[in-house]
Design a protein around this motif. Structure first.
Motif, short mmCIF file in Angstrom:
data_model
loop_
_atom_site.label_atom_id
_atom_site.label_comp_id
_atom_site.label_asym_id
_atom_site.label_seq_id
_atom_site.Cartn_x
_atom_site.Cartn_y
_atom_site.Cartn_z
N ALA A 9 98.65 10.68 101.75
CA ALA A 9 98.21 9.64 102.68
C ALA A 9 98.12 10.15 104.12
CB ALA A 9 99.13 8.44 102.58
N HIS A 10 98.93 11.18 104.45
CA HIS A 10 98.94 11.63 105.84
C HIS A 10 98.26 12.97 106.05
CE1 HIS A 10 100.88 8.16 107.42
NE2 HIS A 10 101.53 8.12 106.26
N ALA A 11 97.50 13.43 105.05
CA ALA A 11 96.71 14.66 105.23
C ALA A 11 95.75 14.45 106.39
CB ALA A 11 95.94 14.96 103.95
N ALA A 12 95.52 15.50 107.17
CA ALA A 12 94.59 15.39 108.31
C ALA A 12 93.18 15.20 107.75
CB ALA A 12 94.67 16.65 109.15
N PRO A 13 92.42 14.25 108.31
CA PRO A 13 91.08 13.99 107.77
C PRO A 13 90.13 15.14 108.06
CG PRO A 13 91.42 12.77 109.80
CD PRO A 13 92.74 13.39 109.46
N ARG A 14 89.23 15.45 107.12
CA ARG A 14 88.25 16.50 107.34
C ARG A 14 86.85 15.92 107.54
NH1 ARG A 14 87.93 21.31 103.87
NH2 ARG A 14 87.26 22.13 105.88
N HIS A 15 86.62 14.71 107.04
CA HIS A 15 85.29 14.10 107.18
C HIS A 15 85.21 13.31 108.50
CE1 HIS A 15 81.71 11.74 106.29
NE2 HIS A 15 81.49 12.56 105.28
N PRO A 16 84.11 13.46 109.24
CA PRO A 16 84.00 12.72 110.52
C PRO A 16 84.15 11.21 110.35
CG PRO A 16 82.29 14.40 110.38
CD PRO A 16 82.97 14.39 109.04
N TYR A 17 83.73 10.66 109.22
CA TYR A 17 83.88 9.22 109.01
C TYR A 17 85.36 8.83 108.90
CZ TYR A 17 83.56 4.60 106.90
OH TYR A 17 83.71 3.26 106.62
#
Ligand SMILES: Nc1ncnc2c1ncn2[C@@H]1O[C@H](COP(=O)(O)OP(=O)(O)OP(=O)(O)O)[C@@H](O)[C@H]1O
Ligand code: SF4
Ligand SMILES: [Mg+2]
Length: 320
Positions: free
Chosen positions: A242-250
């Motif tokens: 749940a707290h993985a850093a997001p990779r997709h700009p959305y």
């Protein structure tokens, strides 16, 4: 060897056709397009995205309340699309749904006892009068309600109590999988927190697996082990934790617009700038390009595929 997932969704697609008119041709759109994922046993997987991105359609497809145009749903090793009606009905006991709106989900003419026992009737499983009273009391206790509420009617209960009744009903046939479609969206924030705590406790106690749908990424990251992010019918990212850093700009934009450290203070995602394209006129390349600060010519011409890694992302220029 890793354990088989409880549920596997493979290339699930659902098309809808607009009704058209005398001078308007019928048009087709894909509310859910080529969606694949596994749900490990005992996991809580969130599905998040803005209104209209296909979350409820996906929920109905997963439970086979709606037929897929393409793709498969495999539950405990069985392909739901190939099960004969009787076997499908039996399998449905194992998979249940909790709806957003407890007001419309419960028949106002039913007593609370009758509402929580309705699944037995639907499944043609008769209960003696004595069993009915005992079962209804057990189910109400299980969701933290006073069994004395059994004889009351829905209008005599608060919103939070009604949602507990909705959960009790979903648990009546002892399922091992629940789809929760915005289970707290119609409730006050303090009541939301109580319902989330109840769902967590039930998962631990009963060994349930959840697919938790919400438009609130803050809530999903708080309540789920991993998160599927949808945009215009497709998965754009799967956060393995749940707290993985997001990779997709959305996903990044969703997190930036919804962050609040205290779960009781969280607000639903504010609208991002720019319009979501119409699913009836899907752009050629990336569906997020018109709203994306990193969009390139490649993005506008070529649709990015979802990568195969555990942290899957569908983007030509993902964040590191
Ligand atoms: N029965 C239907 N016939 C035609 N179009 C439909 C039907 N059901 C859903 N749609 C369309 O499919 C798209 C996805 O709808 P869906 O209800 O799955 O979105 P959602 O993500 O659950 O939205 P919300 O957050 O508002 O609940 C929308 O464009 C919707 O208008
Ligand atoms: S593919 Fe391009 S437009 Fe789409 S999200 Fe990635 S960077 Fe943005
Ligand atoms: Mg919905």
């Amino acid at each position: 060897m890793s354990e088989l997932p409880l549920l596997r969704v493979e290339n699930l697609t659902r098309e809808f056709t607009s009704s058209g008119g005398l001078f308007r041709p019928r048009k087709r759109m894909r509310a859910v397009e080529n969606v694949s994922f596994d749900l490990p046993r005992g996991s809580v997987t969130g599905v998040v995205g803005e209104s209209g991105c296909g979350k409820s359609t996906l929920a109905r497809l997963v439970l086979r309340l709606l037929d897929a145009t393409e793709g498969r749903v495999i539950f405990q090793g069985e392909d739901l699309g190939r099960l004969p009606p009787l076997a499908l009905r039996r399998t449905r006991r194992r998979m249940q749904m909790v709806f957003q709106d407890p007001y419309s989900a419960i028949d106002p003419r039913f007593t609370i006892a009758r509402a929580v026992l309705e699944p037995f009737q639907v499944q043609g499983l008769p209960l003696t009068t004595a069993d009915q009273a005992e079962k209804a009391a057990d189910l109400l206790r299980m969701v933290g309600l006073d069994p004395a509420l059994a004889g009351k009617y829905p209008h005599q209960l608060s919103g939070g109590q009604k949602q507990r009744v909705g959960i009790a009903r979903a648990l009546a046939l002892e399922p091992n999988f629940l789809v929760l479609d915005e289970p707290t969206a119609s409730l006050d924030v303090s009541i939301q927190a109580q319902i989330i705590a109840l769902l967590e406790e039930l998962r631990d106690r009963l060994g349930l697996t959840y697919l938790f749908i919400s438009h609130d990424l803050g809530l999903v990251r708080y309540a789920c082990d991993r998160v599927i992010v949808m945009y215009l019918g497709s998965i754009v990212e799967i956060l393995p934790t749940a707290h993985a850093a997001p990779r997709h700009p959305y996903t990044k934009a969703l997190i930036d617009s919804s962050f609040a450290p205290d779960p009781t203070q969280r607000k639903p995602i504010t609208r991002l700038s720019g319009e979501i394209p119409s699913a009836y006129q899907r752009p050629l390349g990336c569906a997020f390009a018109a709203r994306c600060p990193s969009a390139s010519n490649l993005c506008r011409s070529t649709r990015p595929a979802l990568s195969q890694s555990p942290h899957a992302v569908a983007c030509h220029h993902p964040h590191d």
